[in-house]
Design an enzyme around this catalytic site. Sequence first.
Site, short mmCIF file in Angstrom:
data_model
loop_
_atom_site.label_atom_id
_atom_site.label_comp_id
_atom_site.label_asym_id
_atom_site.label_seq_id
_atom_site.Cartn_x
_atom_site.Cartn_y
_atom_site.Cartn_z
N ARG A 149 0.86 -1.18 0.00
CA ARG A 149 0.00 0.00 0.00
C ARG A 149 0.90 1.24 0.00
NH1 ARG A 149 -2.31 -3.37 4.09
NH2 ARG A 149 -4.43 -4.07 3.60
N LYS A 173 -2.33 -2.06 7.97
CA LYS A 173 -3.49 -1.46 8.61
C LYS A 173 -3.66 -2.02 10.02
CE LYS A 173 -6.35 -0.22 4.64
NZ LYS A 173 -7.68 -0.39 4.01
N HIS A 240 -2.23 2.64 -5.93
CA HIS A 240 -3.16 1.52 -5.73
C HIS A 240 -3.38 0.74 -7.01
CE1 HIS A 240 -5.24 -0.08 -2.32
NE2 HIS A 240 -6.33 -0.33 -3.03
N ARG A 243 -0.66 -1.71 -7.11
CA ARG A 243 -0.95 -2.80 -6.17
C ARG A 243 -1.95 -3.77 -6.78
NH1 ARG A 243 -1.43 -4.25 -0.54
NH2 ARG A 243 -3.59 -4.52 0.15
N HIS A 266 -4.62 -8.56 3.61
CA HIS A 266 -6.07 -8.45 3.77
C HIS A 266 -6.52 -9.26 4.97
CE1 HIS A 266 -6.73 -7.49 -0.78
NE2 HIS A 266 -6.41 -6.42 -0.08
N TYR A 275 -10.14 -9.88 -7.01
CA TYR A 275 -9.19 -10.11 -8.10
C TYR A 275 -9.49 -11.37 -8.91
CZ TYR A 275 -6.53 -6.52 -5.73
OH TYR A 275 -6.15 -5.34 -5.15
#
Length: 297
Positions: A149, A173, A240, A243, A266, A275
Amino acid sequence: MTSRGSPVGAPERFLTMLAAERGAAANTLAAYRRDLDAAADELGDLVMADGDALASLGEAWSAVSPATLARRCSALRQFYGFLVDEGLREDDPSPALPRARARRPLPRVLSRDEVERFLTQAEEEAAGDRPESVRLLALLELLYGSGLRASELVSLPVTAVPRDAPFLHVTGKGGQQRMVPVSTRARAVLSRWLAVRKGTSRHLFPSRGESGHLTRVRLFQLLRELAARAGLDPERVSPHVLRHAFATHLLEGGADLRVLQTLLGHADIATTQIYTHVESARLVALVNARHPLARRG
């Protein structure tokens, strides 16, 4: 609607819970705060709002995008669930919230040829070991080669760079730690960058004043400027998007979805499954070639 009064600071208590129990990052908390403030602007006291009041948000927010509506309603559902769990309300009015009827859009992705043009341009500019050009090549290699990210990339400390093991130590995150593979070519570019990098900042990509690190906004600008020089549409390029290209091209190459989830950091595999749109043609061909019924045909 049943409530035990309107406790002062309930939204703040909710945000504190998100930070303490779920490890929500500062950007996530700020987004939740904006969503709760947007609802409070329409309804006033959120704690006392009933189902009819929440249902009215559909009309009040009719001009916002489906994605924004879905995000705001998600924040409110979690907020009212928190109130019930904490005994601040006896009922949960959130089922009355409007629901956005929109599928999640597929991510924008650059083709392999476009990424190759992007990388070639960056490599040519970095040939003379000019620090700014080598830095940009290193940033690009890590965005596309490791799927970081933007916030993870710009905030990398120098200590995250591997010495022997081909991995980066990344803080994602919510402060979650993970190890991300670094390709041989990316490690070579990182070595070049460390050789020409000036100063003693603890950040791998320091700002000019060295008190902080390169900002996400500046990273965005650098990539768009490079895209223009490479003959690509700058509007289609962002950290992004690279990514997304990392994830999509790995899946096209046969990577396992669970492995990709780990690489991307994730928490929920449902996020990674966006995806799988790239896999449809390959999966159909696989079934036609390998399934026993295909041979009967």
